[in-house]
Enzyme design. Sequence first.
Site, PDB file in Angstrom:
ATOM      1  N   ASP A  47       0.834  -1.198   0.000  1.00 22.01           N
ATOM      2  CA  ASP A  47       0.000   0.000   0.000  1.00 22.01           C
ATOM      3  C   ASP A  47       0.871   1.252   0.000  1.00 22.01           C
ATOM      4  O   ASP A  47       1.743   1.419   0.853  1.00 22.01           O
ATOM      5  CB  ASP A  47      -0.895   0.008   1.252  1.00 22.01           C
ATOM      6  CG  ASP A  47      -1.792   1.232   1.317  1.00 22.01           C
ATOM      7  OD1 ASP A  47      -2.968   1.119   0.938  1.00 22.01           O
ATOM      8  OD2 ASP A  47      -1.310   2.305   1.759  1.00 22.01           O
ATOM      9  N   LYS A  73      -3.253   5.806  -4.127  1.00 18.66           N
ATOM     10  CA  LYS A  73      -4.384   6.676  -3.801  1.00 18.66           C
ATOM     11  C   LYS A  73      -4.358   7.957  -4.625  1.00 18.66           C
ATOM     12  O   LYS A  73      -3.276   8.452  -4.979  1.00 18.66           O
ATOM     13  CB  LYS A  73      -4.361   7.019  -2.306  1.00 18.66           C
ATOM     14  CG  LYS A  73      -4.263   5.785  -1.409  1.00 18.66           C
ATOM     15  CD  LYS A  73      -4.110   6.139   0.043  1.00 18.66           C
ATOM     16  CE  LYS A  73      -3.815   4.901   0.871  1.00 18.66           C
ATOM     17  NZ  LYS A  73      -2.425   4.433   0.747  1.00 18.66           N
ATOM     18  N   TYR A 128       2.628  10.166  -0.448  1.00 15.77           N
ATOM     19  CA  TYR A 128       3.754   9.691   0.348  1.00 15.77           C
ATOM     20  C   TYR A 128       5.098  10.020  -0.296  1.00 15.77           C
ATOM     21  O   TYR A 128       6.139   9.903   0.346  1.00 15.77           O
ATOM     22  CB  TYR A 128       3.678   8.182   0.566  1.00 15.77           C
ATOM     23  CG  TYR A 128       2.437   7.695   1.261  1.00 15.77           C
ATOM     24  CD1 TYR A 128       1.563   8.568   1.909  1.00 15.77           C
ATOM     25  CD2 TYR A 128       2.123   6.341   1.271  1.00 15.77           C
ATOM     26  CE1 TYR A 128       0.420   8.102   2.538  1.00 15.77           C
ATOM     27  CE2 TYR A 128       0.988   5.871   1.903  1.00 15.77           C
ATOM     28  CZ  TYR A 128       0.133   6.752   2.522  1.00 15.77           C
ATOM     29  OH  TYR A 128      -0.994   6.279   3.133  1.00 15.77           O
ATOM     30  N   HIS A 184      -7.982   9.363  -1.527  1.00 20.75           N
ATOM     31  CA  HIS A 184      -7.168   9.438  -0.312  1.00 20.75           C
ATOM     32  C   HIS A 184      -7.887  10.156   0.837  1.00 20.75           C
ATOM     33  O   HIS A 184      -7.848   9.700   1.978  1.00 20.75           O
ATOM     34  CB  HIS A 184      -5.844  10.131  -0.617  1.00 20.75           C
ATOM     35  CG  HIS A 184      -4.757   9.801   0.356  1.00 20.75           C
ATOM     36  ND1 HIS A 184      -3.432   9.939   0.069  1.00 20.75           N
ATOM     37  CD2 HIS A 184      -4.802   9.329   1.636  1.00 20.75           C
ATOM     38  CE1 HIS A 184      -2.695   9.563   1.110  1.00 20.75           C
ATOM     39  NE2 HIS A 184      -3.516   9.195   2.078  1.00 20.75           N
TER      40      HIS A 184
END
Length: 310
Positions: A56, A90, A61, A123
Amino acid sequence: MGYGGVRMTTESLASTVTLNNGVKMPRLGLGVWKTDNASAAKSVSAAIQAGYRLIDTAKQYGNETGVGAGILEGLEKTGLNRKDLFVTTKVFNGDQGYESTLAAINGSLERLGLTYLDLYLVHWPVDGKFVDTWKALEELYYAGKVRAIGISNFDVERTQELLEYANVTPVINQMEFNPLNQEADVLAFAKLTGTVLEAWSPLGGGAALNNETIQTIAQRHGKSAAQVIIRWDWQRGVVAIPKSSHIERIKENADIFDFSLSAEEMQAINELDEAKRDLWYSDFAWHNADGHGFKDSVDTWPDSPENYAD
């Protein structure tokens, strides 16, 4: 064990939950939030070699490139194929909206080195955007670019709003979920809709890991507090994606299949719920109650690019 009418398989790291669209998703995986590209590559490769099949990440990120490198190395070292993995990313908050979401997936796929996603999540429920974002995800799903679509950080109110316009029911709602924050209302609503709850930050940090009740149960079983919490997630029917950059910890987190928690132990952990989120919607600069405007940026760790735009 069942979850909201969803069928589950036998217990091992290869175990899956059958989502509401028939796709099988691993029940335990690796998360990579707050991980730079180099560390993400090492962690993902190590996890795949240790038997993990669920990975994931998210554009926010700043480490999709590292995750892609780790996937490539992990597949090469194990002889597995792409289809053996379940990869989630996401929709970045700054990309939300119909046309922008349709375009954004291409950047994520390129960074990951993939041709399709197993799961694509909204997200966060960006004001005035998330319904249009969902419509774009439905189109990507119908086109076969993603095998399943879901949401992340949606409370009951926003999930209900989404469902008023949705043609496809989300397969997953990924939420902050741990013994001290059990999202009782979200979990109950997810079961009603056949949506599986997936836990980010499943270990709950030091407060949960050092909790006396959890420590006592861990000592009783000869396990770590983290293993007890992940086992608790497992028996609750919640998909968990604990994050670690340490190879031995990654292996340890998956070593939960030689013990089980009693009904009394499960209840004792259930009673730890403080219903207090560490991170929530109103904390973000892009949240605007009247639905006009938002802003956001990709996380930048030491080796993440300053400009991560597609």
